[in-house]
Design an enzyme around this catalytic site. Structure first.
Site, PDB file in Angstrom:
ATOM      1  N   ARG A 183       0.837  -1.207   0.000  1.00 48.12           N
ATOM      2  CA  ARG A 183       0.000   0.000   0.000  1.00 48.12           C
ATOM      3  C   ARG A 183       0.873   1.258   0.000  1.00 48.12           C
ATOM      4  O   ARG A 183       0.558   2.249  -0.672  1.00 48.12           O
ATOM      5  CB  ARG A 183      -0.949  -0.008   1.206  1.00 48.12           C
ATOM      6  CG  ARG A 183      -1.967   1.116   1.172  1.00 48.12           C
ATOM      7  CD  ARG A 183      -3.034   0.978   2.230  1.00 48.12           C
ATOM      8  NE  ARG A 183      -2.492   1.136   3.573  1.00 48.12           N
ATOM      9  CZ  ARG A 183      -3.195   0.957   4.693  1.00 48.12           C
ATOM     10  NH1 ARG A 183      -4.470   0.589   4.620  1.00 48.12           N
ATOM     11  NH2 ARG A 183      -2.633   1.125   5.868  1.00 48.12           N
ATOM     12  N   LYS A 243      -2.606   6.997   1.282  1.00 48.50           N
ATOM     13  CA  LYS A 243      -2.342   7.258   2.700  1.00 48.50           C
ATOM     14  C   LYS A 243      -1.228   8.299   2.767  1.00 48.50           C
ATOM     15  O   LYS A 243      -0.050   7.978   2.897  1.00 48.50           O
ATOM     16  CB  LYS A 243      -1.962   5.957   3.416  1.00 48.50           C
ATOM     17  CG  LYS A 243      -2.050   6.064   4.927  1.00 48.50           C
ATOM     18  CD  LYS A 243      -2.037   4.694   5.570  1.00 48.50           C
ATOM     19  CE  LYS A 243      -1.891   4.754   7.073  1.00 48.50           C
ATOM     20  NZ  LYS A 243      -2.993   5.393   7.776  1.00 48.50           N
ATOM     21  N   GLU A 261     -15.841   6.630   5.938  1.00 46.76           N
ATOM     22  CA  GLU A 261     -15.067   5.914   6.955  1.00 46.76           C
ATOM     23  C   GLU A 261     -15.055   6.757   8.221  1.00 46.76           C
ATOM     24  O   GLU A 261     -15.638   7.841   8.252  1.00 46.76           O
ATOM     25  CB  GLU A 261     -13.647   5.648   6.454  1.00 46.76           C
ATOM     26  CG  GLU A 261     -12.871   6.915   6.107  1.00 46.76           C
ATOM     27  CD  GLU A 261     -11.477   6.640   5.548  1.00 46.76           C
ATOM     28  OE1 GLU A 261     -10.962   5.523   5.740  1.00 46.76           O
ATOM     29  OE2 GLU A 261     -10.918   7.545   4.934  1.00 46.76           O
TER      30      GLU A 261
HETATM   31  N1  PMP Z   1      -9.034   4.943   7.340  1.00 48.91           N
HETATM   32  C1  PMP Z   1      -8.096   5.859   7.654  1.00 48.91           C
HETATM   33  C2  PMP Z   1      -8.339   7.277   7.275  1.00 48.91           C
HETATM   34  C3  PMP Z   1      -6.926   5.475   8.311  1.00 48.91           C
HETATM   35  O1  PMP Z   1      -6.004   6.386   8.611  1.00 48.91           O
HETATM   36  C4  PMP Z   1      -6.735   4.126   8.660  1.00 48.91           C
HETATM   37  C5  PMP Z   1      -5.485   3.690   9.337  1.00 48.91           C
HETATM   38  N2  PMP Z   1      -5.355   4.234  10.623  1.00 48.91           N
HETATM   39  C6  PMP Z   1      -7.762   3.214   8.353  1.00 48.91           C
HETATM   40  C7  PMP Z   1      -8.875   3.658   7.667  1.00 48.91           C
HETATM   41  C8  PMP Z   1      -7.628   1.764   8.704  1.00 48.91           C
HETATM   42  O2  PMP Z   1      -6.672   1.158   7.869  1.00 48.91           O
HETATM   43  P1  PMP Z   1      -5.741  -0.017   8.395  1.00 48.91           P
HETATM   44  O3  PMP Z   1      -6.623  -1.107   8.823  1.00 48.91           O
HETATM   45  O4  PMP Z   1      -4.917  -0.377   7.200  1.00 48.91           O
HETATM   46  O5  PMP Z   1      -4.942   0.530   9.517  1.00 48.91           O
END
Ligand code: PMP
Length: 288
Positions: A52, A151, A184
């Site tokens: 990622r 990200k 989200e």
């Molecule tokens: N959405 C956002 C905006 C995030 O920053 C994160 C990670 N903290 C997630 C979702 C969750 O992703 P992951 O399970 O890969 O940590």
């Protein structure tokens, strides 16, 4: 011994781990990052996180100055140098030091920073009793502006929603996209359960493609629970039987109230509890 930080091509003591004030990561939030967990001495979903990171970097035309295997090795080296068996890794690649002005191509070389440390989780009580959250007024970035799948170091959109949460005395907020569908939470993906089926918004609704999300979906399917990706409205959240969030830091955590509406019986539901337990077992090397 002070904390050892990976900086570009070597480990340095934390008080020596410094980057330039001309780094575009600082000046413009120009860069990408990952948060990764270490459980029982193993780096959880290491390849998925690195993949990622490389994809985020490619999307913003940032060339990570080492290949996948080398970066993986640097992360492992940083974890062992700090004797982390259960903790959190913050892996950051900034655009690097450049001239004032937006042009990223003035930057000489991206900076690679790896921090391996302990993590402050939500209190255990919150996992048992669930969390209360709110709907944020701040709309999730339009995918044609800053793609939420990247990200990046530019987290102001989420920070503004987080401020709303804190102002309302809760730790998280759901963010909706420009069409009004659930995107989200500020740092987590959103799931609900209704009539025994798990629903989660598609990534195209404006979320990061969470790695915990992917793992939890696989666990649910393995246990015969149907999982559907579907656009969700605020109403869908209000009438859910169960509600939970997933993320690297939060893992799987139940939501028991949103905008003053109680979810289910006000306790984390059976599916949430099962997934949390199975996620823990998988993360710690026991079969889920
Ligand atoms: N959405 C956002 C905006 C995030 O920053 C994160 C990670 N903290 C997630 C979702 C969750 O992703 P992951 O399970 O890969 O940590």
């Amino acid at each position: 011994m002070p904390q050892q930080i990976w900086l570009d091509d070597r480990l340095v003591d934390s008080d020596q781990a410094k980057i330039s004030v001309y780094d575009h990561g600082l000046l413009y939030g120009d860069g990408v990052f990952e948060g990764i967990r270490v459980y029982s001495g193993r780096i959880f979903e290491h390849d998925a996180h690195l993949k990622r990171l490389f994809e985020s970097a490619r999307a913003i035309r940032l060339l990570i100055p080492m290949d996948f295997e080398k970066l993986k090795h640097c992360v492992e080296t940083t974890v062992s140098a700090n004797n982390i068996t259960d903790g959190y890794i913050r892996l950051i690649v900034t655009r690097g030091k450049g001239a004032l002005g937006l042009n990223p191509f003035t930057c000489e070389k991206p900076a690679v920073i790896i921090i391996a440390d302990k993590i402050q989780l939500y209190p255990e009580e919150m996992y048992e009793n669930g969390m209360k959250i709110i709907s944020a007024v701040t709309v999730r970035n339009h995918p044609l502006a800053i793609p939420p799948q990247v990200k990046s170091l530019n987290y102001l959109n989420n920070i503004l929603a987080k401020i709303e949460a804190i102002d309302n005395g809760v730790p998280e907020a759901v963010m909706y996209n420009h069409e009004g569908y659930v995107a989200e939470a500020t740092g987590d993906n959103v799931f609900i359960v209704r009539s025994g089926i798990i629903f989660t918004p598609p990534v195209s609704a404006g979320s990061l493609e969470g790695i915990t999300r992917k793992v939890v979906i696989a666990i649910a399917k393995k246990h015969g629970i149907e999982v559907l990706e579907k656009n969700l409205t605020r109403m869908d959240l209000y009438i859910a039987d169960e509600f939970f969030l997933t993320g690297t830091a939060a893992e799987v955590i139940g939501v028991v109230e949103i905008d003053g509406r109680q979810i289910g019986n006000g306790k984390p539901g059976a599916v949430t509890q099962l997934l949390r337990k199975k996620f823990f077992e998988l993360a710690h090397g026991k079969s889920a």
